[in-house]
Design an enzyme around this catalytic site. Structure first.
Site: not given
Ligand code: XMP
Length: 509
Positions: A51, A167, A223
């Site tokens: 963060g 990541e 979607d």
């Protein structure tokens, strides 16, 4: 299941992607999630994200320290590591300068998180602070030139902290580290697949809906189509879809969709032709925001009127996706929810006292496509490029008239035919035409012409947040331009949009 706590890092969705690539289900939750709620989710491991904040800064995001008493393995990344160090009695220091970019991590213990990882490996750093005094029971297991505590762990409790970002692609063995955390450290079985997701989702919808009725606004996009098929598989004829033809659709779109849907899916669908209801209030309107507001309001009215006809409806289904609901943490303002209201039915559930069903709300776009394929949705629907709710209205710059709609429809049809033929359709996020409100002079045969200009827009993107203009081959662009000018009456010039987002947007209005 792995729980990812969102401390506001720009890489959070990437952590989720990496976990799911390992076939482990994960959910991103804000730091204000309670420990009781975590217990009910029964995660096998917790990842504390990075963060932008500094741990000692006022208002920096925090999660209840009781998570460290749950006897669940924890991996803290960057800020997440600082939080863990601070919460467990260690200290964090502000570095003299930010460390940003590649660094070489030298690993002391090639086990646990680092099983199978090279002793010296490249990692990606992006931080100002770092751990100083480690909490009791922690060991240092990796360092970089600038950061002593590059990686730390508590053997018995299975708490890990890394200063770098495993990541991101730049951390060359980051995937191995995350896989080690998931399978060896947390003991997750790598069984999460679209097949299991579909089975679970169908069972859950059945359990929620029971014998009540569900309404769904079908747009023809991937979607809402996947949502429809999934719910149909769960509750069959208890689902009714409403498709609103707003008169702003592409050429033959409503008819084509009706054919595909009715031919392959035995779903209740109500087609509502509302062209005049939309075009009448749009007459003479040129301001983009006014157009959007009118379309949004009329859509609500039309949809609601149709939905009222469905007796005993208790649920409203929506194709909301994960990026739309992930709560992110702003640097100083605490948790802020970034929620995009979908499919223009924002206020409807409250107004009609309907309960929401959102079976895709934990999926990313490419996962929705994979799910669509898994449950047997037509290829044509699975691979459709996104199309905005306000349709061609925001691709006709200036006033919308039936004539201009008809010109744009023809241009768009030629464009899409050529893009499909070239094999580019699936590679592009979107490809479409825009009709400009100016005319230019041309020559056809021996005649002077004074006609419209069409702009072509083709972009690549992964999430529509950023996009780049597509480097389409000149031959393809040339072919598109020739066909449009020769075949579409009313257009004598074609231009190609070479702007990226930001600073431009994908749609022109
Ligand atoms: P922009 O133009 O903001 O668009 O770069 C980002 C993505 O969103 C789509 N878009 C919309 N989709 N209703 C929608 O359902 C809308 O009002 C709307 N406006 C833009 C756009 O096509 C692109 O994929």
């Amino acid at each position: 299941m792995i729980l990812i706590i969102d401390f506001g890092s720009q890489y959070n969705q990437l952590i989720a992607r990496r976990v799911r690539e390992c076939h482990v289900y994960c959910q991103i939750e804000p730091p204000h999630i309670g420990v009781d709620e975590i217990r009910t989710l029964k995660p096998e491991g917790i990842i504390l994200s990075g963060g932008p904040s500094s741990i000692y800064e006022e208002g920096s995001p925090k999660i209840d320290k009781a998570i460290f008493d749950l006897e669940i393995p924890v991996l803290g990344i960057c800020y997440g590591m600082h939080f863990m160090v601070n919460a467990l009695g260690g200290t964090v220091k502000g570095a003299g300068k930010r460390e940003y970019g590649f660094a070489e991590l030298v690993i002391d213990q090639a086990e646990g998180l680092f099983k199978g990882v090279d002793k010296r490996t490249t990692c990606w750093m992006s931080h100002g602070d770092s751990a100083e005094k480690l909490p009791a029971g922690f060991e240092n297991i990796g360092s970089t030139e600038n950061t002593e505590a590059g990686a730390i762990f508590h053997r018995e409790k299975k708490f890990y902290g890394v200063q770098f970002h495993p990541e991101v692609e730049h951390t060359s063995e980051g995937r191995t580290m995350l896989r080690n955390f998931l399978s060896d450290i947390c003991g997750c079985e790598q069984t999460w697949t679209m097949k299991s997701f579909a089975q679970d989702a169908i069972a859950r919808i059945r359990e929620t809906v029971k014998d009540k009725k569900v309404i769904l606004g079908l747009s023809g996009g991937v979607d809402s189509s996947v949502t429809a098929l999934l719910i149909h598989k769960a509750v069959g004829k208890h689902l009714t879809c409403i498709f609103v033809d707003n008169g702003l659709l592409r050429k033959n779109e409503g008819e084509k969709l009706e054919k595909v849907l009715k031919q392959h899916l035995d779903i209740n669908i109500r087609f509502v032709n509302a062209e005049d209801q939309f075009l009448t209030p749009l007459a003479g309107v040129t301001d983009p925001e006014k157009k959007r507001k009118i379309i949004g309001k009329v859509f609500m009215d039309v949809f609601e009127a149709e939905a009222q006809k469905i007796e005993d409806a208790e649920f409203l289904a929506q194709g909301t996706l994960y990026p739309d609901i992930i709560e992110s943490v702003s640097a100083f303002g605490g948790p802020t929810a970034v929620i995009k209201s979908h499919h223009n039915v924002g206020g409807l559930p409250e107004k009609m006292k309907l309960k929401l069903v959102e079976p895709l709300k934990y999926l990313f776009k490419d996962e929705v496509r994979a799910l669509g394929e898994e449950i047997g949705l037509e290829d044509e629907l699975v691979w459709r490029q996104p199309f905005p709710g306000p349709g061609l209205a925001i691709r006709i710059i200036g006033e919308i008239t039936k004539e201009r709609l008809s010109v744009l429809r023809e241009v768009d049809a030629v464009l899409l035919e050529e893009i499909r033929k070239s094999g580019y359709y699936k590679k592009l996020w979107q490809s479409f035409a825009v009709l400009l409100p100016i005319k230019s002079v041309g020559i056809m045969g021996d005649q002077r012409t004074y006609e419209n200009i069409a702009a072509i827009r083709a972009v690549t993107s992964t999430d529509a947040m950023t996009a780049d203009w597509a480097r389409l081959p000149y031959e393809l662009l040339g072919g598109i331009s020739n066909r449009i000018i020769n075949e579409v009456r009313g257009v004598n010039r074609v231009v190609y949009d070479i702007s990226s987002k930001p600073p431009s947007t994908i749609e022109w209005e």
